[in-house]
Design a protein around this motif. Structure first.
Motif, short mmCIF file in Angstrom:
data_model
loop_
_atom_site.label_atom_id
_atom_site.label_comp_id
_atom_site.label_asym_id
_atom_site.label_seq_id
_atom_site.Cartn_x
_atom_site.Cartn_y
_atom_site.Cartn_z
N ASN A 1 63.15 -74.10 -57.98
CA ASN A 1 64.23 -73.12 -58.02
C ASN A 1 63.70 -71.70 -58.16
N PHE A 2 63.08 -71.20 -57.09
CA PHE A 2 62.61 -69.82 -57.04
C PHE A 2 63.71 -68.97 -56.40
N ALA A 3 64.11 -67.93 -57.10
CA ALA A 3 65.26 -67.13 -56.65
C ALA A 3 64.84 -65.68 -56.43
N PRO A 4 64.63 -65.26 -55.18
CA PRO A 4 64.28 -63.86 -54.90
C PRO A 4 65.51 -62.95 -54.99
N ARG A 5 65.29 -61.70 -55.34
CA ARG A 5 66.34 -60.69 -55.40
C ARG A 5 65.84 -59.43 -54.69
N LEU A 6 66.71 -58.79 -53.93
CA LEU A 6 66.35 -57.58 -53.21
C LEU A 6 67.54 -56.64 -53.21
N GLY A 7 67.32 -55.39 -53.57
CA GLY A 7 68.38 -54.40 -53.55
C GLY A 7 67.85 -53.05 -53.09
N ILE A 8 68.73 -52.24 -52.52
CA ILE A 8 68.34 -50.90 -52.06
C ILE A 8 69.48 -49.94 -52.33
N VAL B 1 60.95 -45.38 -54.06
CA VAL B 1 60.09 -45.18 -52.89
C VAL B 1 60.08 -43.71 -52.47
N ARG B 2 61.26 -43.11 -52.47
CA ARG B 2 61.43 -41.71 -52.11
C ARG B 2 62.46 -41.11 -53.06
N PRO B 3 62.55 -39.77 -53.11
CA PRO B 3 63.55 -39.18 -54.01
C PRO B 3 64.97 -39.66 -53.74
N ASN B 4 65.26 -40.06 -52.51
CA ASN B 4 66.63 -40.47 -52.17
C ASN B 4 66.72 -41.98 -51.89
N MET B 5 65.68 -42.75 -52.26
CA MET B 5 65.71 -44.19 -51.97
C MET B 5 65.02 -44.97 -53.09
N THR B 6 65.71 -46.00 -53.58
CA THR B 6 65.18 -46.88 -54.62
C THR B 6 65.30 -48.32 -54.17
N LEU B 7 64.20 -49.07 -54.34
CA LEU B 7 64.22 -50.51 -54.05
C LEU B 7 64.18 -51.29 -55.36
N ASN B 8 64.95 -52.37 -55.40
CA ASN B 8 64.90 -53.31 -56.51
C ASN B 8 64.35 -54.64 -56.00
N LEU B 9 63.21 -55.03 -56.49
CA LEU B 9 62.55 -56.26 -56.05
C LEU B 9 62.42 -57.18 -57.25
N GLY B 10 62.76 -58.45 -57.07
CA GLY B 10 62.68 -59.35 -58.21
C GLY B 10 62.51 -60.80 -57.79
N LEU B 11 62.04 -61.61 -58.74
CA LEU B 11 61.89 -63.04 -58.52
C LEU B 11 62.18 -63.75 -59.84
N ARG B 12 63.01 -64.79 -59.77
CA ARG B 12 63.39 -65.56 -60.95
C ARG B 12 63.09 -67.03 -60.70
N TYR B 13 62.74 -67.73 -61.77
CA TYR B 13 62.50 -69.17 -61.67
C TYR B 13 63.30 -69.88 -62.76
#
Length: 330
Positions: A226-233, A181-193
């Motif tokens: 069984n939908f599994a969201p993932r979020l990381g920063i 998102v920015r030079p000093n910030m990264t988002l990890n977005l995911g979805l698993r089934y």
């Protein structure tokens, strides 16, 4: 090789060996599709044999005194047993970089061919509420007291145990975006089934009582949502600092073990009849003298008895709830 059911109240004969013999094959192919796209294809195969052995040919006996468990003798009820699996797994993952995004998409298919052989409780299992009751039974003059009971399984087709095949197919798919998102910030977005489909038992207990209670012994349900969201920063608060702050959240679904899924295949009150005889009830008069079973003296070679089941006693039936849900961890 490991020793099962050890502990201060367990005699040596109430232990057994779990053997493990695995053959595995793994193949991986990594292909560069372009300067920013990579595909990884994997295949794995496992042939696993996990027999369980017993150290005794006598029925299990759990002895209590004053409500405390003091001793267990005889064989483990679940032994001997046979567990084998032939598992094939295919997985394909594509990774692609596009500007500030690093995408990853993948699928996984697992096919498991399982053999589950068990003689659980075929050799009988006693519970004595005190040492005196155990002693009378050993002397050949059983006089069951309150709290005493005896459980034995009988095969509906006259075999010394049951062998079933709770085969399964497991599918999973996921999509992930690592977004700077920015030079000093990264988002990890995911979805698993995830979804796990089991073979269905071929035998159904048509007892009117079970039908009235909505219990279907021929059903191993599938959990399809069984939908599994993932979020990381990941965030570096100061530009030249070595400090990085991270946070994450995810939902994870576990597989249902084949050993659990196997229970309705035989513990349905038809293929295997597991009956409990309880002191103080009419069935209590049938409790034999330890170490006999309801089929008579134990076989000197440890073979499970195969006599017909008596009409008395309380049946044990195991089935899945229709709204069974896969184990979930957040």
């Amino acid at each position: 090789l490991n020793l099962e059911s050890s502990g201060p109240q367990n005699s040596l004969e109430h232990t057994g060996a779990s053997l493990l013999n695995d053959d595995t094959l793994a193949i991986s192919l990594t292909s560069t599709l372009s300067g920013s796209t990579v595909n990884v294809l994997r295949f794995g195969y496992v042939h696993s044999e996990q027999p369980g052995q017993t150290n005794s040919n006598l029925p299990e006996a759990q002895i209590f005194e004053g409500g405390q468990h003091v001793l267990t003798v005889g064989r483990l009820p679940a032994t001997p047993r046979e567990v084998s699996s032939r598992r094939s797994e295919w997985a394909d993952t594509i990774s692609a970089a596009r500007g500030e995004h690093a995408y990853k998409v993948g699928v996984n298919v697992l096919v498991d061919r399982v053999t589950f052989g068990t003689a659980i409780n075929f050799s009988g299992s006693y519970r004595f509420n005190n040492l005196q009751s155990f002693g009378r039974s050993l002397a050949g003059a059983p006089a069951p007291v309150s709290g005493d009971r005896y459980t034995q399984a009988f095969s509906g087709d006259g075999q010394p145990g049951s062998r079933v095949h709770p085969n399964l197919v497991d599918f999973a798919g996921f999509i992930q975006d690592e977004w700077r998102v920015r030079p000093n910030m990264t988002l990890n977005l995911g979805l698993r089934y995830d979804i796990e489909e089991f073979a269905q038992p071929k035998v159904k207990n048509a007892s009117p009582e079970l039908v009235a209670a909505g219990i279907d012994t021929s059903l191993v349900p599938s959990d399809t949502n069984n939908f599994a969201p993932r979020l990381g920063i990941a965030w570096r608060p100061l530009e030249n600092s070595r400090l990085v702050m991270r946070a994450g959240y995810g939902v994870f679904f576990a597989r249902t073990a084949a050993g659990l899924a196997a229970r309705p295949f035989f513990q349905n009150g038809v293929s295997v009849l597991t009956r409990t005889f309880t002191a103080g009830e009419p069935s209590g008069a049938l409790i034999p003298a330890y170490p006999d079973t309801l089929c008579g003296p134990v076989d000197p070679f440890g073979l499970s008895p195969t006599c017909p089941a008596p009409t008395a006693g309380n049946d044990t039936v195991m089935s899945f709830s229709p709204d069974y849900a896969a184990p979930l961890v957040q």
